[in-house]
Design a protein around this motif. Structure first.
Motif, PDB file in Angstrom:
ATOM      1  N   ASN A  18       1.116  -1.252   0.083  1.00 31.37           N
ATOM      2  CA  ASN A  18      -0.273  -0.040  -0.075  1.00 31.37           C
ATOM      3  C   ASN A  18       0.899   1.286   0.007  1.00 31.37           C
ATOM      4  OD1 ASN A  18      -2.930  -0.947   0.350  1.00 31.37           O
ATOM      5  ND2 ASN A  18      -2.064  -1.839   2.240  1.00 31.37           N
ATOM      6  N   GLN A  19       0.302   2.103  -0.425  1.00 32.86           N
ATOM      7  CA  GLN A  19       1.172   3.613  -0.525  1.00 32.86           C
ATOM      8  C   GLN A  19       1.243   4.041   1.001  1.00 32.86           C
ATOM      9  OE1 GLN A  19       0.460   6.100  -4.049  1.00 32.86           O
ATOM     10  NE2 GLN A  19      -1.227   5.101  -4.174  1.00 32.86           N
ATOM     11  N   VAL A  20       1.997   5.049   1.060  1.00 33.36           N
ATOM     12  CA  VAL A  20       2.384   5.553   2.310  1.00 33.36           C
ATOM     13  C   VAL A  20       0.941   6.122   3.121  1.00 33.36           C
ATOM     14  CG1 VAL A  20       3.294   7.521   3.689  1.00 33.36           C
ATOM     15  CG2 VAL A  20       4.603   6.536   1.839  1.00 33.36           C
ATOM     16  N   ASP A  21      -0.144   6.624   2.172  1.00 31.12           N
ATOM     17  CA  ASP A  21      -1.358   7.202   3.009  1.00 31.12           C
ATOM     18  C   ASP A  21      -2.423   6.000   3.071  1.00 31.12           C
ATOM     19  OD1 ASP A  21      -1.880   6.619   0.365  1.00 31.12           O
ATOM     20  OD2 ASP A  21      -2.608   8.557  -0.197  1.00 31.12           O
ATOM     21  N   GLY A  22      -1.675   4.869   2.701  1.00 38.31           N
ATOM     22  CA  GLY A  22      -2.691   3.590   2.784  1.00 38.31           C
ATOM     23  C   GLY A  22      -3.763   3.258   1.711  1.00 38.31           C
ATOM     24  N   LYS A  23      -3.491   4.016   0.575  1.00 32.38           N
ATOM     25  CA  LYS A  23      -4.203   3.590  -0.537  1.00 32.38           C
ATOM     26  C   LYS A  23      -3.478   2.673  -1.412  1.00 32.38           C
ATOM     27  CE  LYS A  23      -6.482   8.090  -0.570  1.00 32.38           C
ATOM     28  NZ  LYS A  23      -6.680   9.426  -1.412  1.00 32.38           N
ATOM     29  N   PRO A  24      -4.085   1.842  -1.864  1.00 31.14           N
ATOM     30  CA  PRO A  24      -3.473   0.902  -3.057  1.00 31.14           C
ATOM     31  C   PRO A  24      -2.944   1.393  -4.301  1.00 31.14           C
ATOM     32  CG  PRO A  24      -5.667   0.468  -3.123  1.00 31.14           C
ATOM     33  CD  PRO A  24      -5.394   1.302  -1.945  1.00 31.14           C
ATOM     34  N   GLY A  25      -2.011   0.997  -4.980  1.00 30.06           N
ATOM     35  CA  GLY A  25      -1.674   1.628  -6.500  1.00 30.06           C
ATOM     36  C   GLY A  25      -2.615   1.159  -7.399  1.00 30.06           C
ATOM     37  N   TYR A  26      -2.577   1.591  -8.388  1.00 32.67           N
ATOM     38  CA  TYR A  26      -3.819   1.488  -9.640  1.00 32.67           C
ATOM     39  C   TYR A  26      -3.387   0.964 -10.815  1.00 32.67           C
ATOM     40  CZ  TYR A  26      -6.421   4.075  -5.912  1.00 32.67           C
ATOM     41  OH  TYR A  26      -7.073   4.455  -4.787  1.00 32.67           O
ATOM     42  N   PHE A  27      -1.974   0.639 -10.969  1.00 32.57           N
ATOM     43  CA  PHE A  27      -1.430   0.363 -12.337  1.00 32.57           C
ATOM     44  C   PHE A  27      -1.980  -1.228 -12.571  1.00 32.57           C
ATOM     45  CE2 PHE A  27       2.192  -1.022 -15.136  1.00 32.57           C
ATOM     46  CZ  PHE A  27       1.798  -0.216 -16.099  1.00 32.57           C
ATOM     47  N   ALA A  28      -2.297  -1.932 -11.523  1.00 31.45           N
ATOM     48  CA  ALA A  28      -2.636  -3.157 -11.927  1.00 31.45           C
ATOM     49  C   ALA A  28      -4.036  -3.362 -12.990  1.00 31.45           C
ATOM     50  CB  ALA A  28      -2.856  -4.091 -10.412  1.00 31.45           C
ATOM     51  N   GLN A  29      -4.645  -2.173 -12.683  1.00 31.16           N
ATOM     52  CA  GLN A  29      -5.934  -2.122 -13.583  1.00 31.16           C
ATOM     53  C   GLN A  29      -5.560  -2.242 -15.106  1.00 31.16           C
ATOM     54  OE1 GLN A  29      -8.355   1.240 -12.262  1.00 31.16           O
ATOM     55  NE2 GLN A  29      -8.243   0.496 -10.002  1.00 31.16           N
ATOM     56  N   GLU A  30      -4.225  -1.972 -15.490  1.00 39.43           N
ATOM     57  CA  GLU A  30      -3.680  -1.737 -16.649  1.00 39.43           C
ATOM     58  C   GLU A  30      -2.806  -2.664 -17.226  1.00 39.43           C
ATOM     59  OE1 GLU A  30      -2.900   2.264 -17.882  1.00 39.43           O
ATOM     60  OE2 GLU A  30      -4.559   3.261 -17.181  1.00 39.43           O
ATOM     61  N   LEU A  31      -2.667  -3.857 -16.398  1.00 37.17           N
ATOM     62  CA  LEU A  31      -1.884  -4.827 -16.888  1.00 37.17           C
ATOM     63  C   LEU A  31      -2.323  -5.732 -17.930  1.00 37.17           C
ATOM     64  CD1 LEU A  31      -0.764  -6.133 -13.301  1.00 37.17           C
ATOM     65  CD2 LEU A  31       0.505  -4.539 -14.759  1.00 37.17           C
ATOM     66  N   HIS A  32      -1.331  -5.898 -19.031  1.00 36.42           N
ATOM     67  CA  HIS A  32      -1.869  -6.449 -20.106  1.00 36.42           C
ATOM     68  C   HIS A  32      -1.562  -8.079 -20.159  1.00 36.42           C
ATOM     69  CE1 HIS A  32      -1.358  -2.594 -21.715  1.00 36.42           C
ATOM     70  NE2 HIS A  32      -2.185  -2.959 -22.655  1.00 36.42           N
ATOM     71  N   VAL A  33      -0.511  -8.277 -19.500  1.00 35.87           N
ATOM     72  CA  VAL A  33      -0.186  -9.718 -19.365  1.00 35.87           C
ATOM     73  C   VAL A  33      -0.029 -10.520 -17.904  1.00 35.87           C
ATOM     74  CG1 VAL A  33       0.512 -10.204 -22.037  1.00 35.87           C
ATOM     75  CG2 VAL A  33       2.171  -9.572 -19.961  1.00 35.87           C
ATOM     76  N   TYR A  34       0.700  -9.782 -17.133  1.00 30.83           N
ATOM     77  CA  TYR A  34       0.946 -10.248 -15.873  1.00 30.83           C
ATOM     78  C   TYR A  34      -0.094 -10.750 -15.013  1.00 30.83           C
ATOM     79  CZ  TYR A  34       3.258 -10.929 -11.378  1.00 30.83           C
ATOM     80  OH  TYR A  34       3.682 -11.478 -10.393  1.00 30.83           O
ATOM     81  N   GLY A  35      -0.290 -11.968 -14.600  1.00 34.60           N
ATOM     82  CA  GLY A  35      -1.305 -12.377 -13.650  1.00 34.60           C
ATOM     83  C   GLY A  35      -2.445 -12.750 -14.603  1.00 34.60           C
ATOM     84  N   ARG A  36      -2.641 -12.785 -15.929  1.00 34.23           N
ATOM     85  CA  ARG A  36      -3.630 -12.965 -16.891  1.00 34.23           C
ATOM     86  C   ARG A  36      -3.474 -14.343 -17.595  1.00 34.23           C
ATOM     87  NH1 ARG A  36      -5.296 -10.275 -20.752  1.00 34.23           N
ATOM     88  NH2 ARG A  36      -7.504 -10.548 -20.313  1.00 34.23           N
TER      89      ARG A  36
END
Length: 274
Positions: free
Chosen positions: A221-239
């Motif tokens: 999680n980020q310093v302010d406790g919010k998660p990152g958002y780039f995972a929403q745009e992954l093309h292949v990783y984890g898919r």
């Protein structure tokens, strides 16, 4: 595992809270993370924080007396909190400031690190690192020189910190997809145009991830406790076994160098061997 964009996001998050502040205390609740936590860190107490830098996946908190070097390991995270907030399980280190705030390091797996470096002395963990991927030092010419006659597959090559730092597993798979290069391609067989495209895509993918706050991982999680958002745009990783967002073929998965690797056979054809 936090990768370069996650670490850079952490640096950007903590810098406004730390820079210019004075360290009142350093509370260490465990003797050893990946390595023993050095007693020399206590030399930083009473010192004013001059800057917070990043080298590869290491964060460096600079003072006139020396530098604290932090690595988040597999599951480490940093939070800025009020000094009065009690520690919880896995809260191993507090860097307490004289303004009533603190930087708290939490690490369930204890594979991260807190180290110390004297002024003007480069710590051994930083000694053999390659160039930063977002600098001009990481160029197509540099890549070509390093890759010449190498039989190593390109996925492992770009994840080698001696070649270039910070291109971790997620962003290696994503960069190779965007460059249309199969991860098993021998790096010495890449053509100049492919190298140019790959270097460019590595920079673009990392820059995008930093802007969006890093990739959401279960341990990050980020310093302010919010998660990152780039995972929403992954093309292949984890898919694996899902449809490619470009050509609708099935995404493939295989371990390469003991790391799960993802690609699309149609978008990233493996060159034929003679």
């Amino acid at each position: 595992m936090p990768e370069l964009p996650e670490v850079e996001t952490s640096r950007l998050g903590i810098t406004p809270h730390l820079q210019g502040q004075t360290i009142k205390a350093i509370t260490v609740r465990t003797e050893k993370l990946r390595w023993p936590i050095p007693q020399e860190l206590q030399k930083l107490v009473g010192q004013r924080i001059q800057s917070i830098r990043r080298r590869a996946k290491y964060l460096m908190i600079d003072t006139p007396e020396g530098t604290a070097i932090i690595h988040l390991g597999m599951s480490g995270s940093l939070r800025i909190l009020d000094e009065a907030i009690p520690s919880a399980k896995h809260d191993h280190v507090d860097l307490v400031l004289d303004n009533g705030r603190l930087l708290r390091y939490n690490d369930p797996r204890k594979f991260g690190a807190w180290l110390y470096s004297e002024v003007g002395v480069s710590h051994e963990v930083l000694a053999k690192l390659g160039p930063e991927p977002l600098t001009d030092a990481f160029s197509a010419d540099y890549f070509s020189e390093k890759a010449e006659n190498k039989k190593t597959v390109v996925k492992q090559f770009i994840m080698n910190n001696a070649v270039v730092v910070g291109v971790g597993n997620i962003y290696a798979s994503e960069s190779l997809f965007m460059a249309k290069i199969h991860p098993k391609t021998p790096v010495g067989k890449l053509k100049p145009k492919q190298i140019q495209r790959l270097v460019s895509e590595i920079k673009k993918v990392l820059e995008t991830a930093i802007k969006q706050g890093g990739t959401t991982l279960k341990d990050f999680n980020q310093v302010d406790g919010k998660p990152g958002y780039f995972a929403q745009e992954l093309h292949v990783y984890g898919r694996a076994n899902k449809l490619c967002l470009i050509c609708k073929s099935l995404i493939q998965e295989e371990k390469i160098g003991q790391r799960n690797t993802f690609w699309c056979d149609k978008c990233q054809p493996l060159p034929k061997t003679k």
